[in-house]
Design an enzyme around this catalytic site. Structure first.
Site, mmCIF file in Angstrom:
data_model
loop_
_atom_site.group_PDB
_atom_site.id
_atom_site.type_symbol
_atom_site.label_atom_id
_atom_site.label_comp_id
_atom_site.label_asym_id
_atom_site.label_seq_id
_atom_site.Cartn_x
_atom_site.Cartn_y
_atom_site.Cartn_z
ATOM 1 C CG HIS A 60 -84.917 -12.069 -148.936
ATOM 2 N ND1 HIS A 60 -85.250 -12.208 -147.597
ATOM 3 C CD2 HIS A 60 -83.658 -11.589 -148.955
ATOM 4 C CE1 HIS A 60 -84.226 -11.809 -146.855
ATOM 5 N NE2 HIS A 60 -83.244 -11.428 -147.659
ATOM 6 C CE LYS A 109 -100.144 -12.317 -145.946
ATOM 7 N NZ LYS A 109 -98.922 -12.790 -145.334
ATOM 8 N NE ARG A 110 -96.096 -3.371 -150.967
ATOM 9 C CZ ARG A 110 -95.105 -2.668 -151.509
ATOM 10 N NH1 ARG A 110 -94.092 -2.287 -150.758
ATOM 11 N NH2 ARG A 110 -95.130 -2.324 -152.768
ATOM 12 C CE LYS A 161 -96.571 -10.628 -150.326
ATOM 13 N NZ LYS A 161 -95.793 -11.296 -149.269
ATOM 14 C CB THR A 171 -91.484 -12.246 -141.124
ATOM 15 O OG1 THR A 171 -91.806 -11.173 -142.008
ATOM 16 C CG2 THR A 171 -90.154 -12.849 -141.522
ATOM 17 C CE LYS A 198 -92.936 -9.373 -137.993
ATOM 18 N NZ LYS A 198 -92.957 -8.492 -139.176
HETATM 19 C C1 26Q Z 1 -86.082 -5.393 -157.114
HETATM 20 C C2 26Q Z 1 -85.768 -4.782 -158.304
HETATM 21 C C3 26Q Z 1 -86.227 -3.523 -158.598
HETATM 22 C C4 26Q Z 1 -87.023 -2.858 -157.660
HETATM 23 C C5 26Q Z 1 -87.342 -3.471 -156.475
HETATM 24 C C6 26Q Z 1 -86.878 -4.729 -156.189
HETATM 25 C C7 26Q Z 1 -87.256 -5.391 -154.921
HETATM 26 C C8 26Q Z 1 -87.475 -4.662 -153.763
HETATM 27 C C9 26Q Z 1 -87.885 -5.285 -152.607
HETATM 28 C C10 26Q Z 1 -87.440 -6.751 -154.876
HETATM 29 C C11 26Q Z 1 -87.841 -7.373 -153.705
HETATM 30 C C12 26Q Z 1 -88.070 -6.639 -152.553
HETATM 31 C C13 26Q Z 1 -88.540 -7.246 -151.303
HETATM 32 C C14 26Q Z 1 -88.802 -8.530 -151.181
HETATM 33 C C15 26Q Z 1 -89.339 -9.081 -149.940
HETATM 34 O O1 26Q Z 1 -89.756 -8.369 -149.046
HETATM 35 N N1 26Q Z 1 -89.346 -10.408 -149.831
HETATM 36 C C16 26Q Z 1 -89.861 -11.058 -148.644
HETATM 37 O O2 26Q Z 1 -88.763 -11.289 -147.775
HETATM 38 C C17 26Q Z 1 -89.203 -11.794 -146.525
HETATM 39 C C18 26Q Z 1 -88.000 -11.904 -145.624
HETATM 40 O O3 26Q Z 1 -87.189 -12.955 -146.017
HETATM 41 C C19 26Q Z 1 -89.915 -13.127 -146.703
HETATM 42 O O4 26Q Z 1 -90.429 -13.519 -145.458
HETATM 43 C C20 26Q Z 1 -91.052 -13.004 -147.702
HETATM 44 O O5 26Q Z 1 -91.608 -14.277 -147.971
HETATM 45 C C21 26Q Z 1 -90.537 -12.378 -148.988
HETATM 46 O O6 26Q Z 1 -91.612 -12.145 -149.883
#
Ligand code: 26Q
Length: 776
Positions: free
Chosen positions: A326, A511-512, A517, A619, A623
């Site tokens: 992702h 978004k986050r 972004k 995503t 929406k």
């Molecule tokens: C990793 C290591 C340590 C702590 C946290 C993490 C961690 C946690 C959550 C790394 C990444 C995430 C989440 C990532 C995320 O939400 N990515 C998004 O995924 C969506 C679904 O595929 C995409 O549409 C977005 O573009 C992407 O940013």
């Protein structure tokens, strides 16, 4: 009255005997939820004989499930009528906490997939962690983000069933815990298929040590309990990386091992020790690298636990697992220090080494490859993404451009070696939640014209195309948007005590918070507009409300600084009587799934402005599209496929493309833009010249420096804000003028976006996984 309604009333009368209209939201919520649980009980019990797909994910961002469960059971309207008959406001459920066991896109995607899997009649079950506290609740104090614990259990958990007798033991170095499953039903539309989301809770083997207690060692007496409960206590609020924390690795192993053990236990009931059949019965999708420790763990369970040879076990592992990436940024791929890995999971590490040896062997016999390019353990770290590519049969990206970047850059060496493993499966979202539930007005509009089969077959929306030239339909569409703006305004007023002007265009970026972004680019452009309007440079302008929402990771200072900056800009503009009839700016607090359900249907413009090549897919862009907003965005992630479907002429795309940024290479000098263009200089300088204040933290200065000078870990303006600034402002203004000059023509674009949103259903996405990756 039918059995379901009787049960609801019966449940209610147990909570509150006399006057139902006096029932609290929680009481109504419990009564209805339990009645639905009763209704589904027998269907849920029936176990599928077919091959099952298991979705392993550290996050499931379900949002509120009561409405979607009622909708999918066909009980939504009936329940609302029943409540009304008893003088209960059907909106009571909005007062009930929604759960937030996820950070953002990746967790919400998992939730959409579960809804689609069950609706398609596929056996697709989720496996994750039952965090005691989900993502923090966000508030603002003087424009700065503050975090509070998210106590999602405060309203009870009627949708979960604790399965005590299916608990499994998970061993770490010197500690062991119980993993106790809590199962939630995942109800498909129509209620025929009910799958399961199994969330694990960690508990001590010995809750209390009486001997220690008797010796008056009170702390020690509960030490084991506290240590065990820590594992599933809280969701990490980072959505990129953080320095490998041992608790995070423990969480990942905890749910991976528990899920695998429970799958093997179930498998053995029917197939005894015939593990070669495992891949015929189970496919396991690894949602990013977070559950990738499952790979050595399954090897261990099969080799040490079931006496298989390494090569037998490896073959099974490879057939069972597949991996979704992702994120593009190499630095965001998870790596664990070997020393940490060995301390936390000493019994698993040897299997990582075995994988590494097998890989060495394979590469060694291939004269065209350099072994240094292929190492699961390198620089003292275990590389989880590499392990995932090596030991699975499928790796997929989440939008076309993202998959191409994985192949050409991020995982290039691996693509060279195993091209057949790489797939693209563009993300999607469930139209049940993101259209049928959150926009009933638009749903009715659609159903009146093309029938209701779009609920399970979104490509039906194509049939709306002819209505793009029907003035009456366009007029109705405008009225619906207005109605959704009014509803949003009520909600924002209640939640954030801010009054939206619903005559305005609604321009939304939710978004986050992340530098890539580019919320800061949006803010800069708003400030530029403000000066333009104030000083008369911009004359024709349709009044616009700019809405932001999103959380920053608590340790991400720049992201927090950007929130503060936007809130400061908002104050400056909203209190300036010279312009505040033309524009308003608001940052809503605690953006979550429920807020998204209000914001997205009310938007005219969907802001998707990430630096080209950085947003894997996005995503929310889908929406917004489904709800008739036009995209104001870059050539990035799924935006590209959105305009491919709906036409570039019906959206507003701007900015440098990935290839251009690549070609630019080291020759990008943001200072030149700053020095040459007074408009750029002016917005940049607002960070440091007292236009707005960061309250003395120095974070605005830091943002300013990061753009003009860079920092030790990145070059100046790493995300090309200054490069894209003018094209963005121009495009934004053009979009505004289009709206201003011809509303009908603009609404036509909105309708065509809706009509072409069909491929962005997660039903399509999940079908593709089922066919191309899981072989269901
Ligand atoms: C990793 C290591 C340590 C702590 C946290 C993490 C961690 C946690 C959550 C790394 C990444 C995430 C989440 C990532 C995320 O939400 N990515 C998004 O995924 C969506 C679904 O595929 C995409 O549409 C977005 O573009 C992407 O940013």
């Amino acid at each position: 009255m039918n059995a379901y309604e009787e049960t609801v009333l019966q449940n209610l009368s147990e909570e509150i005997p006399a006057d139902f209209s006096k029932a609290t939201p929680k009481e109504v919520y419990m009564a209805v939820s339990k009645a639905v649980m009763k209704q589904i009980f027998s269907t849920w019990q029936t176990k599928s004989e077919r091959k099952k797909a298991c979705y392993f994910s550290a996050e499931f961002l379900l949002g509120r499930v009561i409405h979607s469960n009622l909708l999918n059971m066909g009980l939504l309207e009936e329940t609302e009528n029943l409540l009304r008959q008893h003088k209960i406001d059907p909106k009571v459920f909005e007062k009930v906490e929604d759960d937030a066991l996820g950070n953002g896109g990746l967790g919400r995607l998992a939730a959409c997939f579960l809804d689609s899997g069950a609706t398609l009649g596929i056996s697709l079950n989720g496996y994750g962690i039952r965090y005691r506290y989900g993502l923090f609740r966000q508030t603002f104090s003087y424009g700065e983000q503050k975090e509070e614990a998210d106590d999602w259990l405060a309203f009870g958990d009627p949708w979960s069933v604790r399965r005590e007798n299916e608990r499994v033991r998970v061993d770490f170095g010197e500690e062991s815990v119980w993993a106790v499953p809590y199962d939630m039903p995942v109800i498909g539309y129509g209620g025929k298929t009910i799958n399961t989301l199994r969330l694990w809770q960690s508990e001590p083997l010995h809750p209390f040590d009486f001997e220690l207690f008797n010796e008056q060692k009170y702390e020690e007496a509960v030490a084991e309990k506290n240590a065990a409960e820590r594992i599933s206590n809280v969701l990490y609020p980072n959505d990129d990386t953080d320095e490998g924390k041992s608790l995070r690795l423990k969480q990942q192993y905890f749910f991976s091992s528990a899920s695998l053990q429970s799958i093997l236990r179930e498998f053995k009931k029917s197939y005894a020790n015939d593990f070669k059949k495992l891949p015929e019965q189970y496919a396991i999708q690894l949602n990013d690298t977070h559950p990738v420790v499952s790979i050595p763990e399954l090897l261990r369970l099969l080799i040490a636990g079931e006496n298989l040879s390494f090569s037998e076990a490896f073959s099974i592992v490879q057939q069972v697992f597949s991996y979704t990436n992702h994120t593009i940024m190499a630095e965001a791929l998870e790596k664990w220090d070997v020393s940490l890995f060995c301390t936390v999971l000493p019994q698993v590490y040897p299997y990582v080494v075995m994988l590494q040896n097998r890989l060495r062997h394979e590469i060694g016999s291939n004269s065209q490859r350099n072994p240094d390019d292929y190492s699961l353990i390198a620089g003292g770290k275990v590389h989880m993404a590499k392990m995932a590519v090596y030991a699975t049969h499928s790796v997929n990206g989440v939008a076309k451009i993202h998959t191409e970047i994985l192949k050409k850059k991020t995982l290039k060496e691996w693509y060279d070696l195993y091209p057949e493993r790489f797939h693209n499966v563009t993300n999607g979202v469930t139209q049940r939640r993101w259209l049928a539930l959150c926009n009933r007005e638009l749903s009715k509009f659609i159903t009146n014209r093309i029938g209701n089969s779009w609920i399970t077959n979104l490509s039906e929306l194509e049939k709306l195309v002819p209505y793009a030239d029907d003035p009456d339909s366009l007029k109705q569409l405008m009225q619906i948007k207005k109605e959704k703006k009014n509803q949003l305004a009520d909600y924002v007023y209640r939640k954030d005590n801010f009054g939206l002007n619903t005559e305005n265009i609604f321009d939304v970026q939710v978004k986050r918070l992340h530098e890539y972004k580019r919320q800061l680019l949006n803010a800069f452009s708003i400030l530029d507009l403000y000066y333009g309007l104030k000083e008369g440079r911009i004359k024709d302008f349709y009044p616009t409300t700019f809405i932001f929402g999103g959380k920053a990771a608590p340790g991400y200072d720049r992201a927090k600084g950007i929130i503060k900056y936007i809130n400061e800009i908002a104050n400056l503009i909203n209190y300036d009587d010279a312009v505040n009839r033309k524009m308003q700016v608001v940052f809503v607090s605690n953006y979550d799934v429920s807020y998204a359900e209000k914001l997205i249907p009310a938007a005219d413009f969907s802001e998707q402005i990430s630096t080209a090549g950085t947003e894997a897919s996005g995503t929310s862009n889908m929406k917004f599209m489904m709800n008739g907003a036009v995209t104001l965005g870059t050539y990035d992630g799924a935006n590209i496929e959105i305009v491919e479907q709906a036409g570039e002429e019906n959206n507003y795309i701007f900015g440098a493309r990935v290839e251009e940024l690549e070609a630019l290479g080291e020759n990008y000098h943001p200072r030149i833009f700053y020095e040459r263009e007074p408009r750029i200089r002016r917005v940049m300088d607002s960070l440091v010249n007292g236009t707005v204040t960061d309250g003395g933290s120095g974070v605005f200065q830091e943002l300013y420096r990061s753009i003009l000078d860079g920092a030790s870990w990145h070059r100046a303006d790493y995300y090309y804000l200054l490069l894209d600034f003018l094209p963005y402002c121009e495009t934004r203004l053009r979009a505004n003028q289009d709206y201003l000059r011809d509303r009908t023509k603009f609404t036509r674009k909105c309708l065509l976006n809706i009509a072409h949103a069909g491929v962005f259903s997660s039903d399509r996405t999940v079908s593709q996984y089922a066919k191309e990756i899981w072989y269901l």
